[in-house]
Write a protein that holds these residues in place. Structure first.
Motif, mmCIF file in Angstrom:
data_model
loop_
_atom_site.group_PDB
_atom_site.id
_atom_site.type_symbol
_atom_site.label_atom_id
_atom_site.label_comp_id
_atom_site.label_asym_id
_atom_site.label_seq_id
_atom_site.Cartn_x
_atom_site.Cartn_y
_atom_site.Cartn_z
ATOM 1 N N PRO A 74 -2.178 9.443 0.185
ATOM 2 C CA PRO A 74 -2.943 8.240 0.536
ATOM 3 C C PRO A 74 -3.889 7.857 -0.599
ATOM 4 O O PRO A 74 -4.220 8.677 -1.464
ATOM 5 C CB PRO A 74 -3.718 8.668 1.789
ATOM 6 C CG PRO A 74 -2.927 9.783 2.358
ATOM 7 C CD PRO A 74 -2.330 10.506 1.190
ATOM 8 N N LEU A 75 -4.346 6.630 -0.575
ATOM 9 C CA LEU A 75 -5.068 6.053 -1.709
ATOM 10 C C LEU A 75 -6.366 6.778 -2.030
ATOM 11 O O LEU A 75 -6.747 6.866 -3.199
ATOM 12 C CB LEU A 75 -5.346 4.569 -1.443
ATOM 13 C CG LEU A 75 -5.678 3.698 -2.649
ATOM 14 C CD1 LEU A 75 -4.560 3.737 -3.677
ATOM 15 C CD2 LEU A 75 -5.954 2.273 -2.209
ATOM 16 N N ASP A 76 -7.068 7.302 -1.036
ATOM 17 C CA ASP A 76 -8.327 7.986 -1.327
ATOM 18 C C ASP A 76 -8.107 9.257 -2.137
ATOM 19 O O ASP A 76 -8.763 9.492 -3.159
ATOM 20 C CB ASP A 76 -9.096 8.279 -0.036
ATOM 21 C CG ASP A 76 -8.286 9.073 0.984
ATOM 22 O OD1 ASP A 76 -7.042 9.130 0.862
ATOM 23 O OD2 ASP A 76 -8.906 9.644 1.913
ATOM 24 N N ARG A 77 -7.140 10.082 -1.720
ATOM 25 C CA ARG A 77 -6.846 11.305 -2.474
ATOM 26 C C ARG A 77 -6.226 10.977 -3.828
ATOM 27 O O ARG A 77 -6.511 11.636 -4.836
ATOM 28 C CB ARG A 77 -5.913 12.204 -1.665
ATOM 29 C CG ARG A 77 -6.626 13.003 -0.586
ATOM 30 C CD ARG A 77 -5.702 14.000 0.050
ATOM 31 N NE ARG A 77 -4.778 13.378 0.979
ATOM 32 C CZ ARG A 77 -3.616 13.919 1.342
ATOM 33 N NH1 ARG A 77 -3.223 15.059 0.822
ATOM 34 N NH2 ARG A 77 -2.846 13.311 2.228
ATOM 35 N N ALA A 117 -1.879 -2.844 1.792
ATOM 36 C CA ALA A 117 -3.090 -3.572 2.187
ATOM 37 C C ALA A 117 -3.917 -2.770 3.179
ATOM 38 O O ALA A 117 -5.158 -2.754 3.105
ATOM 39 C CB ALA A 117 -2.718 -4.932 2.779
ATOM 40 N N ASP A 118 -3.260 -2.082 4.107
ATOM 41 C CA ASP A 118 -3.981 -1.264 5.084
ATOM 42 C C ASP A 118 -4.693 -0.105 4.397
ATOM 43 O O ASP A 118 -5.826 0.242 4.755
ATOM 44 C CB ASP A 118 -3.015 -0.718 6.139
ATOM 45 C CG ASP A 118 -2.455 -1.818 7.032
ATOM 46 O OD1 ASP A 118 -3.112 -2.871 7.154
ATOM 47 O OD2 ASP A 118 -1.358 -1.625 7.592
ATOM 48 N N GLU A 119 -4.042 0.509 3.411
ATOM 49 C CA GLU A 119 -4.671 1.618 2.692
ATOM 50 C C GLU A 119 -5.904 1.142 1.923
ATOM 51 O O GLU A 119 -6.920 1.843 1.856
ATOM 52 C CB GLU A 119 -3.670 2.266 1.725
ATOM 53 C CG GLU A 119 -2.649 3.142 2.400
ATOM 54 C CD GLU A 119 -1.970 4.090 1.431
ATOM 55 O OE1 GLU A 119 -2.676 4.776 0.672
ATOM 56 O OE2 GLU A 119 -0.729 4.119 1.417
ATOM 57 N N ILE A 120 -5.812 -0.035 1.347
ATOM 58 C CA ILE A 120 -6.960 -0.580 0.615
ATOM 59 C C ILE A 120 -8.133 -0.800 1.567
ATOM 60 O O ILE A 120 -9.279 -0.433 1.273
ATOM 61 C CB ILE A 120 -6.575 -1.892 -0.098
ATOM 62 C CG1 ILE A 120 -5.664 -1.596 -1.288
ATOM 63 C CG2 ILE A 120 -7.824 -2.644 -0.547
ATOM 64 C CD1 ILE A 120 -5.136 -2.835 -1.977
ATOM 65 N N ALA A 121 -7.850 -1.393 2.716
ATOM 66 C CA ALA A 121 -8.912 -1.650 3.689
ATOM 67 C C ALA A 121 -9.564 -0.351 4.160
ATOM 68 O O ALA A 121 -10.781 -0.281 4.364
ATOM 69 C CB ALA A 121 -8.342 -2.411 4.882
ATOM 70 N N GLU A 122 -8.769 0.694 4.294
ATOM 71 C CA GLU A 122 -9.272 1.963 4.799
ATOM 72 C C GLU A 122 -10.036 2.760 3.745
ATOM 73 O O GLU A 122 -11.015 3.447 4.061
ATOM 74 C CB GLU A 122 -8.105 2.810 5.331
ATOM 75 C CG GLU A 122 -8.533 4.129 5.938
ATOM 76 C CD GLU A 122 -7.361 4.911 6.517
ATOM 77 O OE1 GLU A 122 -7.592 6.053 6.985
ATOM 78 O OE2 GLU A 122 -6.231 4.395 6.500
ATOM 79 N N GLY A 142 -12.755 0.205 -9.439
ATOM 80 C CA GLY A 142 -13.045 -1.166 -9.066
ATOM 81 C C GLY A 142 -12.334 -1.529 -7.773
ATOM 82 O O GLY A 142 -11.722 -0.685 -7.116
ATOM 83 N N GLU A 143 -12.400 -2.786 -7.426
ATOM 84 C CA GLU A 143 -11.754 -3.240 -6.196
ATOM 85 C C GLU A 143 -10.238 -3.149 -6.334
ATOM 86 O O GLU A 143 -9.653 -3.734 -7.256
ATOM 87 C CB GLU A 143 -12.154 -4.686 -5.894
ATOM 88 C CG GLU A 143 -11.607 -5.199 -4.580
ATOM 89 C CD GLU A 143 -12.084 -6.604 -4.263
ATOM 90 O OE1 GLU A 143 -11.572 -7.201 -3.299
ATOM 91 O OE2 GLU A 143 -12.960 -7.114 -4.989
ATOM 92 N N PRO A 144 -9.558 -2.418 -5.449
ATOM 93 C CA PRO A 144 -8.101 -2.302 -5.535
ATOM 94 C C PRO A 144 -7.421 -3.654 -5.322
ATOM 95 O O PRO A 144 -7.900 -4.488 -4.546
ATOM 96 C CB PRO A 144 -7.754 -1.332 -4.396
ATOM 97 C CG PRO A 144 -9.032 -0.616 -4.091
ATOM 98 C CD PRO A 144 -10.119 -1.610 -4.344
#
Length: 233
Positions: free
Chosen positions: A143-146, A170-175, A186-188
């Motif tokens: 996932p994007l955070d890790r 898009a859902d991963e970015i929002a989360e 920066g902003e994904p």
């Protein structure tokens, strides 16, 4: 599909075909590619990865984290001979395949293989490195955070993570956007690659490393008395 392969690989199409053959044979036998993936190597893997080359600047250095069988790192090295690529992979059987494949395809001048984790590549704690690059890539790793925690430290300041994602981008970015910001990103942003060549297009999430964030210092272990008990503070 043949027209897409020619558009994405150009005069290095034969080299890409050689890699596809290795994936469909040695890659399957050694458990790097599932048997059901062999008929779909071109459309699901090679073309999907090669399309990402449009997001990488001319002459850039690239680190591919969790490279596995070389996706997308080896594909990018084949499609773009101007790139220098480091494949980062912790598992021995996968790095063995990568080293052999790099040699068999004649890519040793522009591709190197590092056996280890992303944090080891960034710190140089294994005695090799530390590594850094203009672009850090990853495909189906986490996932994007890790992923940001592992990959952003490998990007030079102003460099970026280019992560191949699917419909959940898009859902991963929002989360995970808040975590990404804390990591110095920066902003994904979401981009579609190869829209006029392949269908479906490849979805990538890009994150620029805007600032360097040092990892927190490790906590010291509590002192123990001679009897083995923790000392009261």
């Amino acid at each position: 599909m043949a027209a897409a392969a020619r558009a994405l690989f150009g005069d290095r199409l034969d080299l890409a075909a050689g890699y596809a053959e290795l994936l469909a044979t040695d890659g399957v036998v050694r458990g790097l590619i599932g048997p059901r993936e062999a008929p779909r190597i071109w459309d699901r893997h090679l073309l999907n990865c090669a399309a990402v080359a449009e997001r990488i600047p001319e002459g850039a250095s690239v680190i591919d984290v969790g490279s596995g069988a070389g996706l997308p790192g080896l594909v990018l090295a084949i499609a773009r001979p101007d790139l220098t690529v480091t494949l980062v992979e912790p598992l021995a059987r996968r790095t063995s395949f990568l080293v052999e494949t790099v040699e068999r395809l004649g890519l040793a001048r522009t591709v190197r293989v590092f056996r280890g984790r992303a944090d080891e590549a960034a710190s140089g704690e294994t005695g090799v490195g530390p590594f850094s690059a203009d672009v850090v890539t990853a495909r189906a790793v986490a996932p994007l955070d890790r992923l940001a925690a592992w990959c952003l430290p490998l990007a030079v300041p102003g460099g970026r993570l280019v992560a191949l994602k699917g419909a959940s981008a898009a859902d991963e970015i929002a989360e995970h956007a808040e975590v990404v910001a804390k990591l110095g990103g920066g902003e994904p942003s979401v981009h579609l690659c190869g829209t006029d060549v392949i269908d479906p297009a490849t979805t990538v999430v890009e994150i620029v490393r805007e600032r360097v964030v040092r990892p927190p210092a490790a906590k010291k272990a509590p002192k123990r008395s001679r009897g083995g008990r923790k000392r009261a503070r």
